[in-house]
Each structure stands twice: as structure tokens, then as C-alpha cells.
Design a protein around this motif. Structure first.
Motif, mmCIF file in Angstrom:
data_model
loop_
_atom_site.group_PDB
_atom_site.id
_atom_site.type_symbol
_atom_site.label_atom_id
_atom_site.label_comp_id
_atom_site.label_asym_id
_atom_site.label_seq_id
_atom_site.Cartn_x
_atom_site.Cartn_y
_atom_site.Cartn_z
ATOM 1 N N UNK A 65 -1.577 -8.145 12.509
ATOM 2 C CA UNK A 65 -2.600 -9.058 13.045
ATOM 3 C C UNK A 65 -2.797 -10.241 12.098
ATOM 4 N N UNK A 94 -5.349 4.833 -2.188
ATOM 5 C CA UNK A 94 -5.626 4.012 -1.010
ATOM 6 C C UNK A 94 -6.375 4.763 0.088
ATOM 7 N N UNK A 143 -0.713 -2.181 11.330
ATOM 8 C CA UNK A 143 -1.188 -2.989 12.459
ATOM 9 C C UNK A 143 -2.063 -4.141 11.968
ATOM 10 N N UNK A 144 -2.933 -3.830 10.988
ATOM 11 C CA UNK A 144 -3.787 -4.887 10.418
ATOM 12 C C UNK A 144 -2.913 -5.960 9.771
ATOM 13 N N UNK A 183 -0.279 3.594 9.790
ATOM 14 C CA UNK A 183 -0.018 2.816 11.001
ATOM 15 C C UNK A 183 -1.147 1.792 11.212
ATOM 16 N N UNK A 184 -2.394 2.228 10.994
ATOM 17 C CA UNK A 184 -3.534 1.310 11.127
ATOM 18 C C UNK A 184 -3.431 0.142 10.164
ATOM 19 N N UNK A 185 -3.062 0.433 8.918
ATOM 20 C CA UNK A 185 -2.912 -0.643 7.923
ATOM 21 C C UNK A 185 -1.758 -1.573 8.287
ATOM 22 N N UNK A 221 -1.352 8.180 10.245
ATOM 23 C CA UNK A 221 -2.108 7.348 11.197
ATOM 24 C C UNK A 221 -2.789 6.190 10.472
ATOM 25 N N UNK A 222 -3.315 6.480 9.290
ATOM 26 C CA UNK A 222 -3.953 5.404 8.524
ATOM 27 C C UNK A 222 -2.925 4.358 8.098
ATOM 28 N N UNK A 259 0.850 -1.206 0.000
ATOM 29 C CA UNK A 259 0.000 0.000 0.000
ATOM 30 C C UNK A 259 0.880 1.249 0.000
#
Lengths: 312, 275
Positions: B136, B114, B132-133, B128-130, B125-126, B64
Motif C-alpha cells: 500500500x 517485531x 500488504x502494508x 502477510x499483513x506487514x 499472517x502478521x 522486518x
């Protein structure tokens, strides 16, 4: 009416439902901004540490991270006090979440005067106003513990962003665990002829109590639980108002921009009738118990009765 | 995507720069400086580094690229079109009514975009969120974020930078365009950033630096970042704002101003001669 249970808060309803739903749906992740206990996600944090993201006291980043998780097909639950989220991160809510239709569930707790002793800084009285103006966002304000549980379940099934407005204080559990909760479908809790009383959140219980009291004085109040502020249930509200021709709205929120405004907008365009908007009248709150605050700021049952008598 | 030779990458970057000038002249508004300055890095990313498939823009396996500084979008749009995400002819619709090429990027409008951006500081921040996903899911793909130096005025960035360190996001690479300008002037005058290297290091990131116009350096540095396993990497990319168009280079007044027809023609002539 179902029998009343012991008192619990809507944040407890949310937290308990979250645990149950997270077991079934592995895509649910929680993003927390250092208020895990207060927002009732700490049990989730203990049980599912790999799906619990703690960002510290940083609500803008919290919502951005939630948006990123949603764009990667997770179902993020972003939790804080409503004064901080959506209060502090409205720009992130607007662009990172709503414009992108990111599937984020924004949980704002401690709303209204009901937040109590923490005082004005922590009482979200503007959150409905700043969320219901945003495209793509659904705004929910459940009335009790049971309804908060259902609201979360429905929110997780819904594809798209949702703001869930919760309360700190314990209030009576009076809705049935079995009744249907549907986004955009207001529930008529009591039928009446003389006035339509439209409420949301914890004050729905007081609306019902008032209707009972006034029934003994031959005043027939139709009580609508408007748990979805956006999209507003135009059909149910208009049908009721066409019958009663008088409206009182009731919310623990500023009178500007909240549920009352939403109802007034609908009626002004479609069926203008006298409306009394009950809420906090363009002032900040202060410290105190919810009960004493409601009395002082004109939201207790006595004031509701007074307003109904004035309008009919 | 097939990877290109350095000569071919340079040619792509030159075409991207020409696209940027044509798009902005036609639109009559927009931001040339940062877009022109990042053209070399975008060419390397999309034609050599990123694992992506333009005809499958939603493939879960893709790397991404999150553009955090949304006003750079002309370089993103031109690169996406050159890579085959949508027809080149659509570039000329930038900023016009009914166009998929919005003035600032909208993820739901155009394939390959994206995230939505414009308000600065939100993309990181987004990203970082991606990332983190990705952790996971134990996924293999990487998240590249593009930020600008002046964007680091925004507090949200530092919140995200702290979080990336906390979760040791070794699938996240932030490329900072260090071009030393912002709308109202030089970054040193508007808000001194001091040492981004020291700041990032103290926030727990691996810091690399590169010359954003030297292809060998760009490729080697990004590959080094990709291979770093211990945590997030920031690449401080030193670029010349307005690169490739002599009268725009290093001039902050070209941050947010489109060239007129005459200026565009002059810019295009220079670019065509440079190939």
C-alpha cells in the motif's frame, strides 16, 4: 428525549461512519472475511479498493493480517460476524492483537438473539465474555445507529485494540447524534430513584420504554446506557446504585460473563446490593424474528417490567 | 550493518550457539533444537542480508523479520544481542522474572522483536499483513518470516499462504526450517507433511531449497529470493536440529528440554573447539 427516527441497525451506523472517516484518514484499511455486504463494508470496498483486503473465509488469518497491518502503522478494521470473530479467532485476538497492543479494530456483527433467523450457530451470545477478559482490549456495544457511528469515530482515534459489538436487526434511533460518546463513560439516559437499570446494545431502547411505562405506575427507574463494557464506568454505576440500592442489568448475551457479570463483580467488591442479571439463561438460541426470540427467551419489555417489580 | 565474510559469519553463528546453550542452561527450560539448527541462517540474515539499524529498531525503512515459531526465540535473542540491539549480559536473564527476554517473544518487551509469538501459525499472517502494508505504501523494505516445518500442521498458515499468492506479495520471503522433528517425535510420524515443495507450488509460491548450514548456499538462495519479482518466495531450509552439539543433533527429545550444567559444559566445549 430526542424524537425517534426510522429504524436502522448499528452495523449500518458503523458502515456509514466508516465511509466518512476513511475519506479523512488514509491509514484506515479494511480486512474482510467474505462478509463485506453483511458487515456493511462493501461501499468502502468499492470506493477504496487499494485499502480493502479480502482474505476469504478465514477469520484467524484475517485477524493476524490485521495485526501485521497495525504493526506497520495502518489502522485495520477487521470485520466479520461475531461468532467467527472473535468467536473463531480468539487465540489470534489474544496474542497477535492484545498482547502486542496492535491497533486493530475488531468489528463483530450479528450479535445476540437479534441475529434472528440464521439461528443459534450465528447468534453471538458469548462474545462479551471472551473479550472483556483480555488485557489491553476495550469492549464497546453501541445502542443504536447514531451511537455506532460515534463509537467507530472514537475507536479510530483510540490507540489500541477495540472490539466493537454490532447488531444485524434494525432498531429505533433514539440517541442524539450530538451527545458525547466517550470510552468508559456510561450515559444516564433517565434519572430515577427506585432501581438502576443498566443495559447495553439494542436493548437500551427497551430499557427506556420500560422506564416510561413504570413511571406511570410510580416506579422511578434510572436507566444507564453502558456502551463501554470494558473499561466499566465504575463511578457512574456506583453513584447510581448507592442511590437506588437495587440493580437490574439487561443484555442480548449469555447471563454468564457479560455486562451483568461485569456489574456484579463491581458491586460485589464495592457495594453489594440485590442484582438481577437479565440475558440468555445458559442456553443456545434458535431461529426466529428478534421480537419473538426476545419474548421466548425473557428479554422483552414485559419480562423487564416483571424483573424490576420483583426486585424493588 | 556492515556485512561480514563467511569466516566471520561462521564465528558469529558459533558464538550465537554458545549463547543459546548458556541461556537455556541458566533458564532451566526452553527449546534448544530449532534454535541451534537455525543459528547459521540467523547469522547470515542479521549480519549480511537484512537492512536494519540496531540503534534505530523502529526505523520505517527496515526489513522486518517475523519469527512465527516463537519457541525458537533463544536464537533470535542471541542474534539480536550480538548485532547490538541490547547488551549481551542481558541474555542470561532469559525466562526469569522482570526480564525483557520472555519465554516466548513479546514485541513490546525487547527492541528488535517485531511480533509476539508462541501459539504457532500466527506470525505468517502478521508477515502477510506487514507485506500488504508495504505494498500500500509502495515501500522498498522486505518481510522475512521464519516458520518451522511442523508449524505447517496449523491451518492458519495455509490461509496466509493463499492470501500471499492472491496479492502477489513479492516483498515476502518465508524461510521454513525443515528439521523433521516436533515435540512428540518425527514430523513423518506425528503428521506427515508430504512434499512442502509441491504444496507451496500449488499455492502459487516460488519454491527454493537450501542447505541451512552451507553459507555459500544460504547467501545465494536468500539473494535469489530477494530478487524474485513475481510473488512470494518460500525457502525450504534443510537443517539439522541441535546442530553443533553432537549429542543433541537429530534428537527430537531435545526439542523442548534445556541442558543441565554438565551437558551444557560438554556442549560448550564442543562449540569452542569448532571455532
Amino acid at each position: 428525549m430526542p424524537k425517534e427516527n426510522k429504524n436502522k441497525s448499528t452495523r449500518d451506523g458503523f458502515g456509514d461512519a466508516l465511509l466518512a472517516l476513511a475519506k479523512k484518514d488514509k491509514n484506515i484499511v479494511v480486512v474482510s472475511a467474505d462478509l463485506a455486504e453483511s458487515t456493511r463494508v462493501w461501499k468502502f470496498a468499492k470506493k477504496y479498493p487499494a485499502r480493502f483486503i479480502e482474505v476469504g473465509v478465514a477469520e484467524q488469518n484475517m485477524l493476524g493480517i490485521a495485526a501485521g497491518l497495525a504493526l506497520a502503522d495502518k489502522i485495520p478494521i477487521a470485520t466479520s460476524f461475531a461468532v467467527f470473530s472473535p468467536g473463531r479467532n480468539w487465540d489470534q485476538l489474544r496474542i497477535s492483537v492484545c498482547y502486542s497492543k496492535a491497533n486493530v479494530k475488531i468489528i463483530g456483527s450479528h450479535t445476540g438473539l437479534g441475529a434472528g433467523e440464521d439461528g443459534a450457530s450465528h447468534q453471538a451470545l458469548e462474545d462479551i465474555a471472551i473479550t472483556r477478559c483480555l488485557p489491553n482490549l476495550v469492549v464497546l456495544a453501541p445502542a443504536d445507529y447514531n451511537e455506532a457511528q460515534k463509537a467507530l469515530a472514537v475507536a479510530i482515534k483510540h490507540q489500541g485494540p477495540i472490539y466493537l459489538r454490532l447488531t444485524r436487526q434494525n432498531t429505533p434511533i433514539f440517541t442524539s447524534a450530538k451527545s458525547i460518546f466517550k470510552i468508559g463513560q456510561a450515559n444516564i439516559l433517565q434519572k430515577g430513584q427506585d432501581v438502576t437499570l443498566i443495559a447495553c446494545g439494542a436493548l437500551v431502547y427497551d430499557a427506556l420504554q420500560v422506564a416510561k411505562k413504570l413511571a406511570t405506575q410510580n416506579i422511578s427507574v434510572e436507566v444507564i446506557n453502558c456502551h463501554t463494557i470494558k473499561p466499566l464506568d465504575k463511578k457512574t454505576i456506583l453513584a447510581s446504585v448507592k442511590k437506588t440500592k437495587k440493580v437490574v442489568t439487561l443484555e442480548d448475551h449469555q447471563i454468564h460473563g457479560g455486562l451483568g457479570s461485569a456489574v456484579a463483580e463491581l458491586l460485589a467488591e464495592n457495594y453489594p446490593v440485590p442484582v438481577k442479571i437479565m440475558g440468555v439463561n445458559d442456553t443456545f438460541g434458535e431461529s426466529g424474528t428478534p421480537e419473538k426470540l426476545y419474548k421466548k427467551y425473557g428479554l422483552d419489555q414485559e419480562h423487564i417490567i416483571k424483573n424490576i417489580k420483583e426486585i424493588i | 550493518m556492515p556485512t561480514l565474510s563467511i569466516a566471520e559469519l561462521k564465528k558469529q553463528a558459533n558464538l550465537i550457539r554458545q549463547d543459546i546453550i548458556l541461556m537455556l542452561e541458566r533458564a532451566g527450560s526452553g527449546h534448544p533444537s530449532g534454535a541451534l539448527g537455525m543459528a547459521d541462517i540467523f547469522a547470515v540474515l542479521y549480519f549480511q542480508i537484512l537492512n536494519h539499524t540496531p540503534h534505530k529498531p523502529n526505523s520505517p525503512l527496515r526489513d522486518r523479520l517475523i519469527l512465527s515459531c516463537g519457541h525458537y526465540c533463544p536464537v533470535l535473542y542471541a542474534t539480536l544481542a550480538r548485532a547490538g540491539y541490547f547488551p549481551l549480559v542481558e541474555l542470561k536473564t532469559l525466562r526469569q522474572i522482570n526480564s525483557r527476554l520472555q519465554g516466548h517473544p513479546h514485541n513490546l518487551s525487547l527492541p528488535g522483536v517485531e511480533n509476539s509469538s508462541g501459539p504457532l501459525g500466527q506470525g505468517i499472517s502478521q508477515a502477510v499483513g506487514m507485506a500488504l502494508a508495504g505494498k500500500i505504501d509502495q515501500a522498498k523494505h522486505q518481510i522475512f518470516c521464519i516458520t518451522s516445518d511442523a508449524e505447517h500442521n496449523e491451518g492458519q498458515l495455509w490461509e496466509a499462504i493463499m492470501t500471499a499468492n492472491k496479492y502477489q506479495l513479492n516483498n515476502l520471503i518465508n524461510i521454513v526450517d525443515c528439521n523433521n522433528i516436533q515435540i512428540d517425535g518425527k514430523t513423518t510420524d506425528i503428521m506427515p507433511l508430504l512434499s512442502l515443495r509441491k504444496k507451496y507450488e500449488s499455492f502459487g509460491w516460488k519454491v527454493l531449497e537450501m542447505n541451512g548450514h552451507n553459507y555459500g548456499n544460504i547467501i545465494a538462495t536468500i539473494k535469489q529470493a530477494k530478487n524474485y519479482q513475481k510473488g512470494p518466495v518460500v525457502i525450504l531450509a534443510h537443517t539439522i536440529p541441535g546442530k553443533g552439539v553432537s549429542f543433541m543433533e537429530n534428537k527430537y527429545d531435545w526439542h523442548g528440554k534445556a541442558p543441565n550444567k554438565e551437558q551444557a559444559e560438554k556442549a560448550l566445549q564442543e562449540l569452542r573447539q569448532a571455532v
